[in-house]
Write an enzyme that holds these catalytic residues in place. Sequence first.
Site, PDB file in Angstrom:
ATOM      1  N   ASN A  79      -6.472  -8.691   4.683  1.00 39.20           N
ATOM      2  CA  ASN A  79      -5.353  -8.997   3.796  1.00 39.20           C
ATOM      3  C   ASN A  79      -4.560 -10.143   4.450  1.00 39.20           C
ATOM      4  OD1 ASN A  79      -3.638  -7.901   5.742  1.00 39.20           O
ATOM      5  ND2 ASN A  79      -3.343  -5.972   4.646  1.00 39.20           N
ATOM      6  N   SER A 120      -5.940   8.037  -5.863  1.00 43.33           N
ATOM      7  CA  SER A 120      -5.607   6.839  -6.663  1.00 43.33           C
ATOM      8  C   SER A 120      -6.834   5.999  -7.024  1.00 43.33           C
ATOM      9  CB  SER A 120      -4.623   5.955  -5.878  1.00 43.33           C
ATOM     10  OG  SER A 120      -5.285   5.296  -4.803  1.00 43.33           O
ATOM     11  N   SER A 155      -5.654   1.291  -8.914  1.00 43.16           N
ATOM     12  CA  SER A 155      -5.278   2.234  -7.845  1.00 43.16           C
ATOM     13  C   SER A 155      -3.799   2.130  -7.484  1.00 43.16           C
ATOM     14  CB  SER A 155      -6.146   2.015  -6.596  1.00 43.16           C
ATOM     15  OG  SER A 155      -5.695   0.898  -5.849  1.00 43.16           O
ATOM     16  N   GLY A 205      -6.405  -1.898  -0.692  1.00 44.01           N
ATOM     17  CA  GLY A 205      -7.393  -2.724   0.018  1.00 44.01           C
ATOM     18  C   GLY A 205      -8.723  -1.992   0.136  1.00 44.01           C
ATOM     19  N   ASP A 206      -8.647  -0.689   0.396  1.00 42.93           N
ATOM     20  CA  ASP A 206      -9.885   0.102   0.520  1.00 42.93           C
ATOM     21  C   ASP A 206     -10.622   0.143  -0.814  1.00 42.93           C
ATOM     22  OD1 ASP A 206      -9.117   0.662   3.130  1.00 42.93           O
ATOM     23  OD2 ASP A 206      -8.072   2.500   2.543  1.00 42.93           O
ATOM     24  N   ALA A 246     -13.184   6.592   4.861  1.00 48.14           N
ATOM     25  CA  ALA A 246     -13.445   7.572   3.798  1.00 48.14           C
ATOM     26  C   ALA A 246     -12.988   7.025   2.444  1.00 48.14           C
ATOM     27  CB  ALA A 246     -12.728   8.884   4.121  1.00 48.14           C
TER      28      ALA A 246
END
Length: 302
Positions: A186, A293, A284, A253-254, A43
Amino acid sequence: MSAKVLVVGSLNMDLVARAERLPRPGETLAGESFFTVPGGKGANQAVAVARLGGSVAMVGNVGDDAYGLQLRQALEVEGIDCQAVGVCQGVSSGVALITVDAASQNCIVIIPGGNGLLTPEAVQRFDGLLQAAEVVVCQLEVPVATVAWVLVRGRELGKRVILNPAPVTGPLPAEWFANIDYLIPNEHEAEALTGEPVRDLDGARRAAERLLQMGAGKVIVTLGAQGALFVGPEGSRHFPAPQVKPLDTTAAGDTFVGGFAAALVQGKEEGEAIAFGQRAAALSVTRAGAQPSIPYLAELTP
Ligand code: RIB
């Protein structure tokens, strides 16, 4: 209008405690604050695509509880196509228990709930969304059989397929690599996937080259404040990170993955798309929480 990005993945409600430091095993620690916000890697990535200028559809599951309604609404207000977000009866929605310390590090425990019931058949029912998309994005918070199916189908349809292998528990099935155009781990994930220690750029390069040998098309290792390392058949390139004062790295990361995908479908070339994702991720980490964020395109425009 059909969505250009399809995200197949998780929706979680994040229950976030802030504390001076992370607790040790067996310890009870008084924290400083608590908040509840929509999250989940899938999401979050869909929200990042939507806020950063891409059209996006989400395939996932929530439970038949109040969190499920809120998680779906959080996506709908961003204009995300939620026709393929299912409701699992008698099951809770995914929940993430997150502790963030004063140094902005976090630790997360996930209860999958409905995410754990996302079957390949559930995705197959929305094959039209896959066919219409240009870019397909997966992570690892839904069953591996479902991710495997999406990777194969994405390749069959000639889509650009992105896998963010998070959270990772060990090596990926060998047959997955040939179906991945962009693998975006990562540093910890790159190490877990390859066994190569990733403590600096050289380690990241060794791990990424190993992932290319395993069959991934291109690899982008995200390294937090050390930037991102792109490695493809044509060579490697380091992208330094914008310097910021981090408050909370949850969903950084998203945001990078979503920003990268949004930039690709807006016609940006890879290098530009990586730099764009980095700028979004850098903003973010200066804000608290997962989806709250994630920046909007207007905030990144100079
Ligand atoms: O990547 C951050 C996300 O991981 C959080 O929103 C949490 O839900 C977990 O899935």
